[in-house]
Structures are given as C-alpha cells and as structure tokens.
Motif scaffolding. Structure first.
Motif, PDB file in Angstrom:
ATOM      1  N   LYS A  52       5.353  -5.530  -1.695  1.00  0.00           N
ATOM      2  CA  LYS A  52       4.958  -6.931  -1.550  1.00  0.00           C
ATOM      3  C   LYS A  52       3.574  -7.159  -2.160  1.00  0.00           C
ATOM      4  N   PHE A  53       2.634  -6.274  -1.861  1.00  0.00           N
ATOM      5  CA  PHE A  53       1.285  -6.396  -2.412  1.00  0.00           C
ATOM      6  C   PHE A  53       1.308  -6.301  -3.943  1.00  0.00           C
ATOM      7  N   LEU A  54       2.047  -5.331  -4.472  1.00  0.00           N
ATOM      8  CA  LEU A  54       2.085  -5.156  -5.930  1.00  0.00           C
ATOM      9  C   LEU A  54       2.673  -6.383  -6.619  1.00  0.00           C
ATOM     10  N   PHE A  76       5.935  -0.877 -12.064  1.00  0.00           N
ATOM     11  CA  PHE A  76       5.766  -0.039 -10.891  1.00  0.00           C
ATOM     12  C   PHE A  76       6.860  -0.423  -9.912  1.00  0.00           C
ATOM     13  N   ARG A  77       7.496   0.566  -9.321  1.00  0.00           N
ATOM     14  CA  ARG A  77       8.622   0.311  -8.435  1.00  0.00           C
ATOM     15  C   ARG A  77       8.133  -0.343  -7.145  1.00  0.00           C
ATOM     16  N   THR A  78       8.718  -1.502  -6.843  1.00  0.00           N
ATOM     17  CA  THR A  78       8.351  -2.255  -5.638  1.00  0.00           C
ATOM     18  C   THR A  78       9.529  -2.353  -4.669  1.00  0.00           C
ATOM     19  N   GLN A 102      14.081  -7.126   2.627  1.00  0.00           N
ATOM     20  CA  GLN A 102      14.581  -5.877   3.209  1.00  0.00           C
ATOM     21  C   GLN A 102      14.544  -4.731   2.202  1.00  0.00           C
ATOM     22  N   TYR A 103      14.473  -5.048   0.914  1.00  0.00           N
ATOM     23  CA  TYR A 103      14.475  -4.028  -0.122  1.00  0.00           C
ATOM     24  C   TYR A 103      13.070  -3.630  -0.587  1.00  0.00           C
ATOM     25  N   LEU A 104      12.065  -4.407  -0.201  1.00  0.00           N
ATOM     26  CA  LEU A 104      10.696  -4.106  -0.642  1.00  0.00           C
ATOM     27  C   LEU A 104      10.170  -2.818  -0.007  1.00  0.00           C
ATOM     28  N   ASN A 152      17.810   2.011  -3.432  1.00  0.00           N
ATOM     29  CA  ASN A 152      19.202   1.570  -3.292  1.00  0.00           C
ATOM     30  C   ASN A 152      19.386   0.071  -3.534  1.00  0.00           C
ATOM     31  N   THR A 153      18.401  -0.587  -4.104  1.00  0.00           N
ATOM     32  CA  THR A 153      18.464  -2.029  -4.332  1.00  0.00           C
ATOM     33  C   THR A 153      19.429  -2.351  -5.476  1.00  0.00           C
ATOM     34  N   PRO A 154      20.310  -3.340  -5.311  1.00  0.00           N
ATOM     35  CA  PRO A 154      21.214  -3.736  -6.403  1.00  0.00           C
ATOM     36  C   PRO A 154      20.424  -4.204  -7.632  1.00  0.00           C
TER      37      PRO A 154
END
Length: 186
Positions: A82-84, A55-57, A75-77, A61-63
C-alpha cells in the motif's frame, strides 16, 4: 531529442535512487514471500509485448488482471504494498525499461496484455505507434479513475500535441500529483 533525454535522465535517476531502490528491494523481500520485482506483460510500441518491472506490491497468488478488476484488491496487497503504491515508489524499476527503450518518461501508460478494449481503441486511433510512458497526459488527468474511452481521448490529445515542452509540463504535473497522492485508488 526525446530518446536522448530519456537515456540521460534514466541514468541520472537510477544512480540517484540506487540506495532507496536497494532499501525498497530489501523491504519487499523481508516482508513477503516471492521475488522483489514483478514483471508485468505490457503492450509497447506497435502493440508488441514487453516485460515491465515494478517492485512487487501484491501477494504472489494475485490474479494477473488490472487491480481495479479485482473484487477486493486490498486483500492481495503485501504489508508494504500500500505504501509503495501510494508513494509511486513501486514504479522506480521502470527506469530500466526507459533506459532500454521499451518505455519513455512520457507517453501513454502501457496497457496490460489482456486489456483488449484499451488496446483496440488505441490501435484504432494510431496511439499504438507511440512509446509508452512512465507517466502521461491521461495519468495527470485522472490516472486510475478514468474510464477507458476517456483515457484514450487524453492519449490522442497527447499524440497530436506532443512536444518537449509538453513533456516537461506533464513531468512537472506528475511530480505534483505524486507528492499530493492524487488519483491513486490502491
């Protein structure tokens, strides 16, 4: 016996968690832009690349690097990311990889395609012959906190001592770690 266990248990958990996985998918979709699943290129058996779903967390645009290599991963979450991650619920789609045979419930955690140092060390020790796992001996002995050489030592120990009972022990200890949220850095 291990493959039969993986098939039966992955089918069971896919059915048991179908509604929670649907709820998570909806939550991911309504709280952030982008797809529900993130398909990560991972190193599988014999160093072959396969697509591993989570599941995408992270924001879209995250490297594409290991989270610990980001200067400020928070900053990318996404809002629910965070919960997942802390609950390990982001890992549930990997049940599909287990069913398909790309992964097992227990084995070395699949390396990212660009973790050359980890891939080289595992290959040198023959660990690359193992099917990667949802969890493993290294996972319950430090998870994200382990330096790569130490992680490979745990993987090698698993390779030399693997058995059905050892796998059950690892699964039980993983459940305890997840419930206690131990070894999770982000």
């Amino acid at each position: 016996m291990k493959r039969a266990f993986d098939i039966i248990m992955s089918l069971f958990f896919i059915c048991a968690f179908a509604l929670p996985m649907l709820a998570i998918a909806i939550l991911v979709k309504v709280t952030s832009k982008g797809p529900v699943l993130y398909w990560s290129d991972r190193i599988g058996t014999d160093n072959k690349i396969f697509k591993m779903p989570k599941f995408r967390t992270m924001k879209i645009n995250t490297p594409a690097v290991a989270t610990h290599l980001l200067s400020n991963p928070k900053q990318y979450l996404t809002r629910v990311g965070k919960f997942l991650r802390r609950s390990s619920l982001d890992e549930l789609p990997q049940l599909l990889s287990i069913l398909k045979g790309d992964m097992s419930f227990v084995g070395p955690r699949p390396a990212l395609f660009n973790q050359d140092d980890l891939i080289q060390l595992r290959t040198k020790k023959g660990i690359h012959k193992l099917t990667p796992g949802l969890t493993g001996w290294a996972q319950i002995n430090g998870r994200d906190e382990l330096p790569i050489p130490v992680k490979v030592e745990f993987d090698e120990y698993y390779m030399k001592h693997r058995s059905f009972l050892f796998d059950l022990k690892i699964l039980w200890l993983t459940l305890l770690k997840v419930l206690r949220k131990e070894g999770i850095t982000h």
